[in-house]
Scaffold this motif. Structure first.
Motif, PDB file in Angstrom:
ATOM      1  N   ALA A 160     -35.231   0.409  -4.209  1.00 60.09           N
ATOM      2  CA  ALA A 160     -35.334   1.447  -5.240  1.00 60.09           C
ATOM      3  C   ALA A 160     -36.784   1.925  -5.348  1.00 60.09           C
ATOM      4  CB  ALA A 160     -34.868   0.901  -6.591  1.00 60.09           C
ATOM      5  N   MET A 161     -36.952   3.233  -5.489  1.00 57.99           N
ATOM      6  CA  MET A 161     -38.281   3.819  -5.634  1.00 57.99           C
ATOM      7  C   MET A 161     -38.308   4.708  -6.869  1.00 57.99           C
ATOM      8  SD  MET A 161     -39.579   4.902  -1.840  1.00 57.99           S
ATOM      9  CE  MET A 161     -40.089   3.675  -0.630  1.00 57.99           C
ATOM     10  N   PRO A 162     -39.428   4.741  -7.599  1.00 56.01           N
ATOM     11  CA  PRO A 162     -39.544   5.661  -8.738  1.00 56.01           C
ATOM     12  C   PRO A 162     -39.313   7.099  -8.280  1.00 56.01           C
ATOM     13  CG  PRO A 162     -41.345   4.080  -8.747  1.00 56.01           C
ATOM     14  CD  PRO A 162     -40.626   3.902  -7.447  1.00 56.01           C
ATOM     15  N   SER A 192     -58.230   0.830   0.168  1.00 57.14           N
ATOM     16  CA  SER A 192     -57.734   0.488  -1.160  1.00 57.14           C
ATOM     17  C   SER A 192     -56.222   0.321  -1.096  1.00 57.14           C
ATOM     18  CB  SER A 192     -58.093   1.596  -2.155  1.00 57.14           C
ATOM     19  OG  SER A 192     -57.480   1.375  -3.408  1.00 57.14           O
ATOM     20  N   VAL A 193     -55.717  -0.776  -1.657  1.00 59.42           N
ATOM     21  CA  VAL A 193     -54.286  -1.065  -1.645  1.00 59.42           C
ATOM     22  C   VAL A 193     -53.824  -1.265  -3.089  1.00 59.42           C
ATOM     23  CG1 VAL A 193     -52.457  -2.559  -0.780  1.00 59.42           C
ATOM     24  CG2 VAL A 193     -54.528  -2.215   0.587  1.00 59.42           C
ATOM     25  N   THR A 194     -52.702  -0.638  -3.432  1.00 60.70           N
ATOM     26  CA  THR A 194     -52.147  -0.753  -4.785  1.00 60.70           C
ATOM     27  C   THR A 194     -50.706  -1.229  -4.714  1.00 60.70           C
ATOM     28  OG1 THR A 194     -53.552   1.064  -5.563  1.00 60.70           O
ATOM     29  CG2 THR A 194     -51.655   0.474  -6.933  1.00 60.70           C
ATOM     30  N   VAL A 195     -50.408  -2.302  -5.430  1.00 62.02           N
ATOM     31  CA  VAL A 195     -49.050  -2.828  -5.536  1.00 62.02           C
ATOM     32  C   VAL A 195     -48.481  -2.406  -6.879  1.00 62.02           C
ATOM     33  CG1 VAL A 195     -47.611  -4.904  -5.539  1.00 62.02           C
ATOM     34  CG2 VAL A 195     -49.665  -4.802  -4.099  1.00 62.02           C
ATOM     35  N   ILE A 196     -47.256  -1.881  -6.886  1.00 67.50           N
ATOM     36  CA  ILE A 196     -46.596  -1.464  -8.122  1.00 67.50           C
ATOM     37  C   ILE A 196     -45.337  -2.290  -8.313  1.00 67.50           C
ATOM     38  CG2 ILE A 196     -45.472   0.446  -9.321  1.00 67.50           C
ATOM     39  CD1 ILE A 196     -47.300   2.358  -7.827  1.00 67.50           C
ATOM     40  N   GLY A 197     -45.231  -2.941  -9.473  1.00 65.74           N
ATOM     41  CA  GLY A 197     -44.088  -3.804  -9.773  1.00 65.74           C
ATOM     42  C   GLY A 197     -44.561  -5.151 -10.260  1.00 65.74           C
ATOM     43  N   ALA A 337     -43.079  -2.466  -5.010  1.00 64.02           N
ATOM     44  CA  ALA A 337     -42.211  -3.632  -5.228  1.00 64.02           C
ATOM     45  C   ALA A 337     -41.368  -3.354  -6.467  1.00 64.02           C
ATOM     46  CB  ALA A 337     -43.055  -4.887  -5.391  1.00 64.02           C
ATOM     47  N   THR A 338     -40.578  -2.299  -6.372  1.00 64.49           N
ATOM     48  CA  THR A 338     -39.859  -1.759  -7.529  1.00 64.49           C
ATOM     49  C   THR A 338     -38.372  -2.083  -7.518  1.00 64.49           C
ATOM     50  OG1 THR A 338     -39.919   0.340  -6.273  1.00 64.49           O
ATOM     51  CG2 THR A 338     -41.480   0.087  -8.073  1.00 64.49           C
TER      52      THR A 338
END
Length: 433
Positions: A160-162, A192-197, A337-338
């Motif tokens: 699943a993705m926003p 730069s790395v961004t993790v979401i969740g 990571a959603t």
């Protein structure tokens, strides 16, 4: 088309349909076949990182909770691979994720009913009393057709993705955590790395990135719309919600009440393990010795609303969930990571009019995991891991896989092949006990 009419045809070979196939194997008078488009069994292969474990004890293998004497138990797998003493000395209750995957591969290779590289493309129902399943071999493009009296859907869930990422799914540097191990070059070469969740997968990905940071020197951020990075509820009485008893209680509630309850149960199955939170904190603490500045930021309460591509990478726009303020963040690589969602596969289009749907276009699932149909026919469609809204939070739990397989087999044959206990917990969920 083959003239054989199978008693049961399974679509998908994940842990749940593999459990069903393994428990059916000793029942000689049942003709079954299971089709999977992958070339071999693979379970979340993009997240098979070293050191990660499944979230349930080894007893939650494919068969033990239904038949501990089965030759397909995890303990027998260990014996067959001369690892019983190794596992004994390991003194761990949970299985490494890579070994669980290898165990499932070992089981699938012994089952003649499991056929890989077969992608199901359409299913229709014939008035003579059987389903017609059309498939295509992903390696040879050869097409096949099967007849079956009954179906069991075990196609699993999809990443699943926003919504704001809908137009960025083809971007190499924006990907779901399910692809993490396949996309290592993307994060290793980023600035730069961004993790979401903020679930277990998000924490595992962040911890791996944190360990690799000193080698690849990227800036690292971890964002979530949740109010914090919280642990999963893992107390013994809390675990009783993952039982046949709770399934029975939950199923008999009105659907509106079930949806309300489930929306408040996230930390029973969506949080982070205590040990992983400790590992992350300990590494952050060690890296900060001597007041060393960390090239890391952890930011809860940020809900991503927009994403745009820039000359330097991507700009994320967030709403702070409590302050109701808006902030932006620039990054080269975004790992989502959603979570996962259940979706109706396209091959089900031919059965749409036969299946009864609820008000939200979800399967109307009976207590015995059969779909409610619009016609009174002698055929059944069972579902595995597609009944979260009717059977509750235990639906995706590996520990209940053998139980569900037992119910399906007993229903299919009209007799109790595998005993299903009705008293498994100490607490009483309803007023009737």
């Amino acid at each position: 088309m083959t003239e054989k009419i199978y008693d049961l045809l399974g679509v998908g070979i994940g842990p749940f349909n593999l459990s069903l196939a393994a428990l059916i194997e000793p029942i000689s008078h049942l003709e079954t076949i299971f089709l999977e488009q992958k070339t071999e069994f693979q379970w979340h292969e993009g997240l098979l990182m070293e050191g990660t474990t499944i979230q349930v004890p080894f007893l939650a293998d494919l068969v033990t909770m239904a038949d501990p004497c089965s030759r397909f138990t995890f303990l027998n797998y260990l014996r067959e691979h001369s690892r019983l003493y190794n596992f004994y000395f390991l003194e761990e209750f949970k299985i490494y994720r890579r070994e669980y995957n290898h165990y499932c591969q070992w089981v699938s290779q012994q089952l003649k009913s499991c056929r890989f590289s077969e992608k199901v493309e359409s299913i229709t129902w014939h008035e003579e009393g059987y389903f017609i399943v059309q498939s295509k071999n992903v390696l040879t493009s050869e097409t096949s057709s099967y007849k079956a009296k009954n179906l069991v859907l075990g196609v699993g869930t999809t990443p699943a993705m926003p919504p704001c990422f809908k137009n960025f799914q083809s971007q190499e540097n924006i990907f779901h955590s399910a692809e993490f191990l396949h996309k290592q070059n993307q994060y290793q070469t980023a600035k730069s790395v961004t993790v979401i969740g903020s679930g277990q997968s998000a924490a595992e990905v962040f911890y791996q990135l944190l360990q690799d940071q000193e080698k690849y020197h990227y800036h690292l951020e971890w964002h979530t719309r949740s109010s914090g990075f919280f642990p999963m509820e893992y107390s013994k009485l809390g675990l009783e919600h993952f039982s046949p008893d709770y399934i029975k209680y939950f199923y008999h509630l009105p659907q509106e009440k079930r949806d309300q309850i489930r929306s408040r149960q996230n930390l029973l199955y969506k949080g982070i393990s205590f040990s992983l939170i400790a590992d992350i904190y300990n590494l952050l603490y060690e890296r900060s010795i001597g007041q060393k500045a960390l090239n890391v930021r952890l930011r809860p309460l940020l809900e991503v609303k927009e994403v745009e591509q820039t000359e330097m990478g991507y700009r994320l726009s967030y709403r702070h969930c409590q302050e109701d303020a808006y902030v932006s963040h620039d990054t080269d690589c975004i790992i989502l990571a959603t979570g996962y969602q259940h979706s109706i596969p396209p091959f089900m289009d031919g059965l749409n009019s036969l299946i009864q749907w609820d008000s939200q276009h979800r399967y109307d699932v009976n207590f015995d995991y059969r779909l409610q149909l619009t016609q009174d026919i002698p055929n059944s469609i069972f579902v595995q891991n597609g009944e979260l809204h009717t059977h509750g939070i235990g639906t995706p739990d590996l520990g209940l896989g053998a139980h569900r397989s037992s119910v399906i087999i007993n229903t299919l044959l009209g007799e109790e092949i595998y005993p299903v206990s009705s008293q498994n917990v100490f607490q009483e969920f309803g007023v009737a006990g």
